[in-house]
Design a protein around this motif. Sequence first.
Motif, PDB file in Angstrom:
ATOM      1  N   GLN A  15     -28.969 -26.822  -8.376  1.00 56.86           N
ATOM      2  CA  GLN A  15     -29.234 -28.223  -8.753  1.00 56.86           C
ATOM      3  C   GLN A  15     -27.951 -29.043  -8.898  1.00 56.86           C
ATOM      4  O   GLN A  15     -27.903 -30.175  -8.454  1.00 56.86           O
ATOM      5  N   GLU A  42     -22.336 -19.361  -1.411  1.00 55.94           N
ATOM      6  CA  GLU A  42     -23.619 -19.013  -2.054  1.00 55.94           C
ATOM      7  C   GLU A  42     -23.848 -17.516  -1.946  1.00 55.94           C
ATOM      8  O   GLU A  42     -23.144 -16.816  -1.228  1.00 55.94           O
ATOM      9  N   ASN A 131     -21.701 -21.531 -16.797  1.00 56.13           N
ATOM     10  CA  ASN A 131     -21.573 -21.022 -18.164  1.00 56.13           C
ATOM     11  C   ASN A 131     -21.602 -19.499 -18.244  1.00 56.13           C
ATOM     12  O   ASN A 131     -22.231 -18.877 -17.407  1.00 56.13           O
TER      13      ASN A 131
END
Length: 324
Positions: A15, A42, A131
């Motif tokens: 996103q 990716e 994160n």
Amino acid sequence: AQTPVKVTVTGAAGQIGYALLFRIASGHLLGADVPVKLSLLEIPQAVKAAEGTAMELDDCAFPLLSGIEITDDANKAFDGANIALLVGARPRTAGMERGDLLQANGGIFGPQGKAINDHAADDIRVLVVGNPANTNALIAQHSAPDVPAERFTAMTRLDHNRALSQLAAKLQVPVTEIKKMTIWGNHSATQYPDLFHAEVGGKIAAELVDDAWLRDTFIPTVAKRGAAIIEARGASSAASAANAAIDHVFDWVNGTEWTSAAIPSDGSYGVPEGLISSFPVASRNGKWEIIQGLEIDAFSRERIDASVRELEEERTAVRELGLI
Ligand code: NAI
């Protein structure tokens, strides 16, 4: 013509990637006259989705976009990279302990740090968004001993922008009236948004609001905004996170007098050396500098210390796991 700047984005099919890539390609990351070359990293299962995003990037016919490469190989993705935006990360899932989370992210940020070390351009600058951002940045940095440590940073700019917006709404002033906002510590719920140095129209912000609002509304609203967005949107912050990443890199490259960024501590303000902690920073000649000489009162000290303690615990945990 100017040589394009190579910008590598990990998690490109996610996103934040979708909100970020178009702004990079349209010139917001570095400036409206700087050509860019995008490199999308990716995992194999998401390469096809990244290719779809690349098709859309092509369809924008961006004048500044000189090329797009897509790969699941970090060595290729970071080859010659000037800017690396590390967005892809392993999220915490139900039942996952902190150790498991750090271990899983070590498996991403360790190898990516090494690939940066071995293949990136000499002027590489790294921003970690994924994160736990501060500690992921620490892991990547330790895997890249040949890259100057200061080139590894983590994002607290979204928290900074959230703090500006909350204060502006409270005081009914434009965000541009607010100067010297600071986020200290970890990009987590322990972060400390500081109104004792922020200024509005030349006055200290903390003196323009009541103590209860500062303590019981402002600080928790900024620190827990991510959860509030998930609650409202049914998905985590994406466009605002992408926007903050753009702001961070733009200011790093082009300079700023004052913002917040998580950068390696030199021991300033009692933050143990080496921790990647958020500070009030300026950027000059392409380098972050911690703004010095601020007086820290007991209220702020307690909160900065609590967030820094959490960063130290994370550092201890990744040391024990052998990740740094
Ligand atoms: P997302 O789940 O939509 O996308 C993540 C993407 O990363 C996926 O496409 C996934 O395939 C990819 N990925 C996973 N492992 C990878 C690897 N080893 N190499 C390359 N790509 C990999 O997540 P979203 O919403 O884009 O968020 C990304 C990260 O940003 C999360 O960790 C999130 O917690 C963090 N975040 C940080 C903020 C901050 O202020 N620092 C604010 C908002 C989000």
